[in-house]
Design a protein around this motif. Structure first.
Motif, mmCIF file in Angstrom:
data_model
loop_
_atom_site.group_PDB
_atom_site.id
_atom_site.type_symbol
_atom_site.label_atom_id
_atom_site.label_comp_id
_atom_site.label_asym_id
_atom_site.label_seq_id
_atom_site.Cartn_x
_atom_site.Cartn_y
_atom_site.Cartn_z
ATOM 1 N N GLY A 97 0.805 -1.216 0.000
ATOM 2 C CA GLY A 97 0.000 0.000 0.000
ATOM 3 C C GLY A 97 0.835 1.261 0.000
ATOM 4 O O GLY A 97 0.577 2.193 -0.779
ATOM 5 N N ALA A 124 -9.226 5.514 -1.140
ATOM 6 C CA ALA A 124 -9.675 4.256 -0.539
ATOM 7 C C ALA A 124 -8.484 3.448 -0.026
ATOM 8 O O ALA A 124 -8.514 2.907 1.083
ATOM 9 N N ALA A 125 -7.434 3.377 -0.840
ATOM 10 C CA ALA A 125 -6.243 2.626 -0.430
ATOM 11 C C ALA A 125 -5.592 3.270 0.790
ATOM 12 O O ALA A 125 -5.167 2.569 1.726
ATOM 13 N N GLY A 128 -7.476 2.413 3.842
ATOM 14 C CA GLY A 128 -7.167 1.074 4.317
ATOM 15 C C GLY A 128 -5.906 1.044 5.147
ATOM 16 O O GLY A 128 -5.836 0.361 6.185
ATOM 17 N N LEU A 131 -6.576 2.608 8.501
ATOM 18 C CA LEU A 131 -7.357 1.678 9.327
ATOM 19 C C LEU A 131 -6.471 0.664 10.022
ATOM 20 O O LEU A 131 -6.618 0.388 11.220
ATOM 21 N N VAL A 132 -5.508 0.100 9.276
ATOM 22 C CA VAL A 132 -4.677 -0.951 9.849
ATOM 23 C C VAL A 132 -3.562 -0.386 10.733
ATOM 24 O O VAL A 132 -3.020 -1.089 11.589
ATOM 25 N N VAL A 261 -10.582 -6.080 6.223
ATOM 26 C CA VAL A 261 -11.217 -4.860 5.714
ATOM 27 C C VAL A 261 -10.178 -3.943 5.078
ATOM 28 O O VAL A 261 -10.398 -3.387 3.986
ATOM 29 N N ALA A 262 -9.023 -3.798 5.728
ATOM 30 C CA ALA A 262 -7.967 -2.941 5.195
ATOM 31 C C ALA A 262 -7.450 -3.482 3.866
ATOM 32 O O ALA A 262 -7.196 -2.716 2.933
ATOM 33 N N LEU A 265 -9.832 -2.592 1.126
ATOM 34 C CA LEU A 265 -9.724 -1.174 0.756
ATOM 35 C C LEU A 265 -8.456 -0.889 -0.042
ATOM 36 O O LEU A 265 -8.489 -0.203 -1.071
ATOM 37 N N VAL A 266 -7.325 -1.414 0.437
ATOM 38 C CA VAL A 266 -6.043 -1.147 -0.229
ATOM 39 C C VAL A 266 -6.014 -1.777 -1.618
ATOM 40 O O VAL A 266 -5.737 -1.107 -2.623
#
Length: 278
Positions: A97, A124-125, A128, A131-132, A261-262, A265-266
């Protein structure tokens, strides 16, 4: 069918670097410094042999060698040290990412105006990754390990950007590996990181450097000639997914819901961005 098989084999080789590093470093078989040094030395040897067999030489004095060697050192050092605490799949996801977002940002800052589709995919990436990496009750990502992998991702992005103009990617990679070795030794050993380990750890490092990196890159350059640039970008989206699945199956790593989920997204965001027409 042959192209599909070779492409899948190459993506598995790239994902295997995360598994081998994690198994050797976290498993106590080899220190991160020793793993990084053996990996780069093995890769440099294999690449030099491949170039010599073709009748070529390593372009050690090219003007781009300094950038290549320094950025490769940042990638290898950060990558090896990060796997002291990060799971194989999580590390691959952060690396992938950060690399893609850094390259996207470089393109945008150097005059290549992104489309709305590319921007939405990048957002979006990036979401992600946030988020992580964001510290929370359900997120067990080690901040030091994550920072080291972010460094590795930035280093690999810089290495990839610098290598875009290489007329002979295989020879350029071999030269960069060779010049990276003394820099890596200086950075890691002067930092007081030990070189302890056992036979298993050395074996993992040799396989990672010589087979998965050296021969893996050679195979990838051969495959790249047979596919479009967009296709090449998309197939690389499989690397963190392979690493996450293999880490769970082979290393017994627990895949947290936040990582799933991440990853969606990534990988989804980058896939959406790189398949844009522009």
């Amino acid at each position: 069918m042959r192209l599909i098989f070779l492409t899948a084999l190459t993506m598995c080789a790239f994902a295997a670097n995360s598994l081998l590093t994690r198994a050797a470093v976290e498993g106590g078989h080899l220190s991160p410094a020793a793993f990084a040094i053996v990996r780069v030395a093995s890769g440099a040897l294999i690449l030099a042999i491949l170039v010599a067999v073709r009748g070529g030489t390593l372009p050690l004095l090219h003007k781009s060698r300094l950038t290549g060697a320094v950025s490769l050192t940042a990638y290898v050092a950060g990558f090896s040290l990060a796997y002291l605490t990060l799971d194989a799949g999580l590390g691959a996801l952060i690396l992938f990412g950060v690399t893609q977002i850094t390259m996207f940002a470089h393109s945008a800052l150097t005059g290549q105006t992104p489309t709305s589709r590319q921007l939405s995919g990048a957002v979006a990436a990036f979401g992600g990754l946030v988020l992580v990496l964001w510290p929370s009750g359900g997120n067990v990502t080690d901040p030091v390990g994550a920072a080291l992998m972010v460094l590795a991702g930035i280093g690999w992005a810089a290495y990839s950007i610098a290598g875009r103009t290489a007329t002979d990617p295989l020879a350029a990679t071999g030269a960069n590996f060779l010049l990276c070795l003394p820099l890596l030794i200086a950075v890691l050993l002067l930092g007081g990181i030990g070189l302890d380990g056992d036979t298993w750890g050395i074996t993992f490092a040799v396989i990672s450097g010589g087979l998965m990196s050296g021969l893996g890159y050679a195979l990838w350059y051969n495959v790249l000639r047979q596919m479009q640039g967009t296709t090449a970008a998309v197939v690389q989206l499989s690397v963190p997914i392979i690493a996450i699945a293999a880490g769970a199956l082979m290393l017994g790593e627990t895949v947290q819901p936040v990582v799933i989920v991440a990853a969606a997204l990534v990988v989804g965001g980058i896939g959406w961005a790189v398949t844009a027409k522009r």
